[in-house]
Design a protein around this motif. Structure first.
Motif, short mmCIF file in Angstrom:
data_model
loop_
_atom_site.label_atom_id
_atom_site.label_comp_id
_atom_site.label_asym_id
_atom_site.label_seq_id
_atom_site.Cartn_x
_atom_site.Cartn_y
_atom_site.Cartn_z
N GLN A 115 116.53 -106.22 5.55
CA GLN A 115 117.75 -106.17 4.75
C GLN A 115 118.37 -107.55 4.54
OE1 GLN A 115 119.27 -103.15 7.69
NE2 GLN A 115 120.15 -102.28 5.85
N GLU A 167 119.47 -98.87 11.74
CA GLU A 167 119.59 -100.31 11.56
C GLU A 167 119.20 -101.04 12.85
OE1 GLU A 167 122.64 -101.81 8.24
OE2 GLU A 167 123.57 -101.10 10.08
N HIS A 204 117.25 -105.48 9.88
CA HIS A 204 116.19 -104.67 9.27
C HIS A 204 116.31 -103.22 9.70
CE1 HIS A 204 113.80 -104.49 13.10
NE2 HIS A 204 114.48 -105.59 13.34
N TYR A 205 115.44 -102.38 9.17
CA TYR A 205 115.39 -101.00 9.62
C TYR A 205 114.36 -100.88 10.75
CZ TYR A 205 118.15 -99.78 5.53
OH TYR A 205 119.17 -99.70 4.60
#
Length: 222
Positions: free
Chosen positions: A215, A189, A155-156
Motif C-alpha cells: 500500500q 493491514e 502492506h496487506y
C-alpha cells in the motif's frame, strides 16, 4: 541496543546539553518528519518518564520540534526551533503523558498535515548517546534505529509479500540487517520495517510500491 563502535557511545555532533535528552529527541522528531514527508500543521507531543520530568531544562521539547522541522542534531537553528515552527505555520502542544513506558525517555508524536487529511502517530525512545529506537508507528509495534537505510512498508498480510520484497533486495545485493513485522489481524493491514546494510535508491522503493498487496513505501535515510 548493542553499541557497535565507540562513535555509538560518544554520540553525534549536536547542539544542546544532552545526547539522550536533546540529540536523541531531535532524531526522533526528524524520523517522524521524514516519514510524514512534509511540515505538519499540528503536532501533539506527549512525554514520559525522564523526558516528562526534565524536558524544559534539557531542551527536549525544543529538540523534538527542531527534528519535526527536519533539523539535524548539529543544526545551529535548533535552539530557536519554536520560533521557526511558528514561522512555518506548525502549531505544537507538549504535555506529560499518563502511564508508564518500558524506557524512561519516551515521546509520543501525533502529527496532522496542514490540510487535515493526513496523520501520523509515532512513538520513539532515546536510549543514550544520541541513539534512538522507534517502537510504534500508526499502531504497529515495530523497531527501527534510523542508523541504517530503512524501508517502512505498509502492506496487506498476504502470502508471499515479504518473500517478494526480500527477493528484490537480494537481487540487488542489499543485505537486511534487521527486520520486524506486525499486523492488525490475519490477512489484514500489516507493516514491515527493514534496516539494510546497502544503499537503497528511490527506484527500488518505487519497484516495491508496485507489488501486489503493498500500500505504501517509505524510504528513510537519516
Amino acid at each position: 541496543m548493542r553499541f557497535k563502535d565507540v562513535f555509538s557511545i560518544i554520540g553525534p555532533a549536536m547542539v544542546g546539553p544532552s545526547s539522550s535528552h536533546t540529540a536523541g529527541a531531535a532524531r526522533i522528531g526528524r524520523v517522524a518528519r521524514l516519514m510524514f514527508g512534509e511540515c505538519p500543521g499540528f503536532a501533539q507531543i506527549q512525554l514520559y518518564g525522564s523526558f516528562a520530568a526534565t524536558y524544559r531544562g534539557h531542551g527536549t521539547d525544543t529538540a523534538l520540534v527542531g527534528g519535526l522541522l527536519n533539523m539535524a542534531t548539529d543544526d545551529p537553528r535548533l535552539p530557536e526551533a519554536f520560533a521557526h515552527a511558528e514561522a512555518a505555520g506548525m502549531t505544537v502542544t507538549i504535555e506529560p503523558g499518563k502511564g508508564l513506558y518500558p524506557h524512561p525517555n519516551t515521546a509520543e508524536l501525533s502529527l496532522v498535515s496542514p490540510s487535515g487529511n493526513r496523520t501520523l502517530q509515532l512513538t520513539g525512545t532515546s536510549i543514550g548517546g544520541g541513539n534512538i529506537e522507534i517502537v510504534r508507528i500508526n499502531g504497529f509495534t515495530l523497531k527501527l534505529t534510523a542508523a541504517y537505510p530503512t524501508l517502512i512498508i505498509r502492506h496487506y498480510d498476504e502470502p508471499g509479500v515479504i518473500a517478494v520484497v526480500t527477493g528484490l533486495l537480494m537481487g540487488s545485493g542489499i543485505n537486511i540487517a534487521h527486520m520486524t513485522v506486525d499486523r492488525r489481524s490475519r490477512r489484514g493491514e500489516a507493516m514491515m520495517v527493514m534496516e539494510c546494510d546497502g544503499m537503497i535508491d528511490k527506484d527500488m522503493a518505487e519497484r516495491i510500491s508496485w507489488l501486489p498487496g503493498v500500500q505504501e513505501v517509505n524510504l528513510l535515510k537519516l
